[in-house]
Scaffold this active site. Structure first.
Site, PDB file in Angstrom:
ATOM      1  CE  LYS A  20      40.447  30.286  34.998  1.00 12.18           C
ATOM      2  NZ  LYS A  20      41.897  30.447  35.201  1.00 12.18           N
ATOM      3  CB  CYS A  26      48.024  27.643  38.246  1.00  5.37           C
ATOM      4  SG  CYS A  26      49.202  28.806  38.947  1.00  5.37           S
ATOM      5  CG  ASN A  61      39.588  32.984  31.279  1.00  5.15           C
ATOM      6  OD1 ASN A  61      40.672  32.506  31.554  1.00  5.15           O
ATOM      7  ND2 ASN A  61      39.228  34.190  31.699  1.00  5.15           N
TER       8      ASN A  61
HETATM    9  C1  LIG Z   1      46.775  38.058  39.574  1.00 10.23           C
HETATM   10  C2  LIG Z   1      46.180  36.824  38.960  1.00 10.23           C
HETATM   11  C3  LIG Z   1      45.922  35.727  39.760  1.00 10.23           C
HETATM   12  C4  LIG Z   1      45.356  34.572  39.195  1.00 10.23           C
HETATM   13  N1  LIG Z   1      45.050  33.509  40.010  1.00 10.23           N
HETATM   14  C5  LIG Z   1      44.397  32.432  39.492  1.00 10.23           C
HETATM   15  C6  LIG Z   1      43.941  31.392  40.342  1.00 10.23           C
HETATM   16  O1  LIG Z   1      44.094  31.424  41.574  1.00 10.23           O
HETATM   17  N2  LIG Z   1      43.304  30.336  39.755  1.00 10.23           N
HETATM   18  C7  LIG Z   1      43.102  30.271  38.389  1.00 10.23           C
HETATM   19  O2  LIG Z   1      42.521  29.301  37.899  1.00 10.23           O
HETATM   20  N3  LIG Z   1      43.515  31.259  37.579  1.00 10.23           N
HETATM   21  C8  LIG Z   1      44.125  32.337  38.102  1.00 10.23           C
HETATM   22  N4  LIG Z   1      44.468  33.376  37.278  1.00 10.23           N
HETATM   23  C9  LIG Z   1      44.095  33.320  35.858  1.00 10.23           C
HETATM   24  C10 LIG Z   1      42.718  33.980  35.634  1.00 10.23           C
HETATM   25  O3  LIG Z   1      41.697  33.264  36.297  1.00 10.23           O
HETATM   26  C11 LIG Z   1      42.375  34.040  34.124  1.00 10.23           C
HETATM   27  O4  LIG Z   1      42.323  32.745  33.604  1.00 10.23           O
HETATM   28  C12 LIG Z   1      43.404  34.850  33.339  1.00 10.23           C
HETATM   29  O5  LIG Z   1      43.743  36.052  33.996  1.00 10.23           O
HETATM   30  C13 LIG Z   1      42.876  35.183  31.926  1.00 10.23           C
HETATM   31  O6  LIG Z   1      41.666  35.904  32.008  1.00 10.23           O
HETATM   32  P1  LIG Z   1      41.619  37.518  31.870  1.00 10.23           P
HETATM   33  O7  LIG Z   1      42.341  37.867  30.599  1.00 10.23           O
HETATM   34  O8  LIG Z   1      40.158  37.848  31.836  1.00 10.23           O
HETATM   35  O9  LIG Z   1      42.329  38.073  33.062  1.00 10.23           O
HETATM   36  C14 LIG Z   1      45.064  34.520  37.809  1.00 10.23           C
HETATM   37  C15 LIG Z   1      45.338  35.641  37.019  1.00 10.23           C
HETATM   38  C16 LIG Z   1      45.877  36.786  37.578  1.00 10.23           C
HETATM   39  C17 LIG Z   1      46.133  37.976  36.685  1.00 10.23           C
END
Ligand SMILES: Cc1cc2nc3c(=O)[nH]c(=O)nc-3n(C[C@H](O)[C@H](O)[C@H](O)COP(=O)(O)O)c2cc1C
Length: 329
Positions: free
Chosen positions: A149, A110, A208
């Site tokens: 993660k 995060c 990811n």
């Molecule tokens: C609105 C939002 C909330 C997220 N909350 C978390 C979370 O609670 N825990 C986490 O590990 N990653 C969180 N992420 C990151 C996502 O899990 C992911 O790693 C990131 O969006 C990249 O992947 P993507 O391009 O497929 O979205 C969040 C991302 C977004 C956009």
């Protein structure tokens, strides 16, 4: 390097290779149940604060909501965040072992200031000794498998050191978002960084970042050699991404979907949302999904504006009807 036998995630990933990313405020129980119907089989909850549990914050416990459905033909992990190894271990034993969640995921990715300033989330990537201890404590307290993660690093790519530290702590699976904390969500995802992570890891490794259509997800899984992919925002806009990815990797003809199909899926999502959401403002909570679903609909600016005022169930159906009208033109 000898491969550590890691049956739980290895076996899981033999059958399903795509995980819905944890997204705070998005991947609620109703959303996960909807995505389950859309073909996703591996889920991770929104992030849950270890300190929130430890100090019995009443806002934290609802985030741990689960039900038997999401553990039937599908699995769901609970994601926790925190940087105090003892607290992480203690809440695992006290609050998590007895839940129905199938595994625990530790958040070390995060980028948000309020999380990082407390030393949590991606801040742990600056202190790999501590990161190692966090994993070690959770792993030794946990009756469930533990995944972690991460990002490629905090300011710079140090993924090999990160992998070694958290594997040494006992991680059973690792997901790598191919960006540093400094990049937050901008800039290119470094798939070579993820490839390097896969080459370094002894446990299953998940790729990811920006995998926003099934073909890209398949291509990058192959390119990095990852054991699976994690998809976040792509699923918000395209609820068919998991079923298409699954068809693609099993060599089947990939089904195609129209905007009409997407809106039908959105209606289904809303029904599941109404049935399972315990949020007092459940209709308002649904607004964000509506914004995502109208992407690609022509002349949707007016609809977009009216989503801001949606407070009642009927107003959501009105939005769907207006979209129907546009699609029929
Ligand atoms: C609105 C939002 C909330 C997220 N909350 C978390 C979370 O609670 N825990 C986490 O590990 N990653 C969180 N992420 C990151 C996502 O899990 C992911 O790693 C990131 O969006 C990249 O992947 P993507 O391009 O497929 O979205 C969040 C991302 C977004 C956009």
């Amino acid at each position: 390097m000898t491969k550590i036998k890691n049956n739980y995630f290895e076996d899981l990933l033999k059958i399903n290779k795509a995980i819905l990313a944890p997204m705070a405020g998005v991947t609620t129980l109703p959303y996960r149940l909807f995505m389950r119907e859309m073909g996703c089989k591996i889920f991770i909850s929104e992030m849950v604060s270890a300190k929130g549990l430890y100090y019995k914050s009443k806002n934290t416990f609802p985030l741990m909501e689960t039900n038997e459905l999401e553990h039937k033909d599908s699995v769901t992990g609970i994601q926790i965040f925190g940087s105090e190894p003892e607290i992480m271990g203690e809440i695992t034993e006290r609050y998590i072992n007895d839940t129905a969640f199938d595994f625990i995921d530790i958040n070390m990715g995060c980028p948000m200031k309020k999380i990082v300033n407390n030393g949590d989330g991606s801040a742990l990537l600056k202190d790999l000794d501590k990161a190692n201890k966090v994993v070690r404590e959770v792993k030794s307290a946990s009756s469930k498998p533990v995944s972690v993660k991460v990002r490629l690093g905090f300011n710079e790519n140090i993924i090999e050191d990160i992998i070694k530290a958290i594997e040494d702590g006992g991680a059973d699976m690792i997901t790598v978002h191919g960006r540093t904390r400094e990049q937050v969500f901008t800039g290119e995802v470094d798939y070579d960084g993820i490839k390097k992570a896969k080459e370094t890891a002894s446990v299953p490794l998940i790729a990811n970042g920006d995998l926003d259509n099934y073909l890209k997800a398949k291509e990058k899984m192959d390119y990095t050699g990852a054991d699976g992919v994690m998809i976040g925002r792509g699923a918000n806009y395209d609820p068919f991404i998991f079923s298409q990815f699954n068809e693609c990797i099993s060599g089947k003809k990939v089904s195609e979907y129209s905007l009409r199909d997407k809106i039908d899926a959105a209606r289904k999502h809303f029904e599941i949302h109404l049935k399972y959401s315990k949020d007092k403002k459940k209709v308002i909570e649904f607004r964000k999904y509506l914004y995502w679903y109208i992407k690609g609909i022509k002349n949707s600016a007016k609809i977009r504006n009216s989503i801001n005022n949606v407070n009642e169930i009927d107003q959501v159906y009105e939005i769907f009807n207006r979209i129907d009208d546009i699609l029929e033109l």
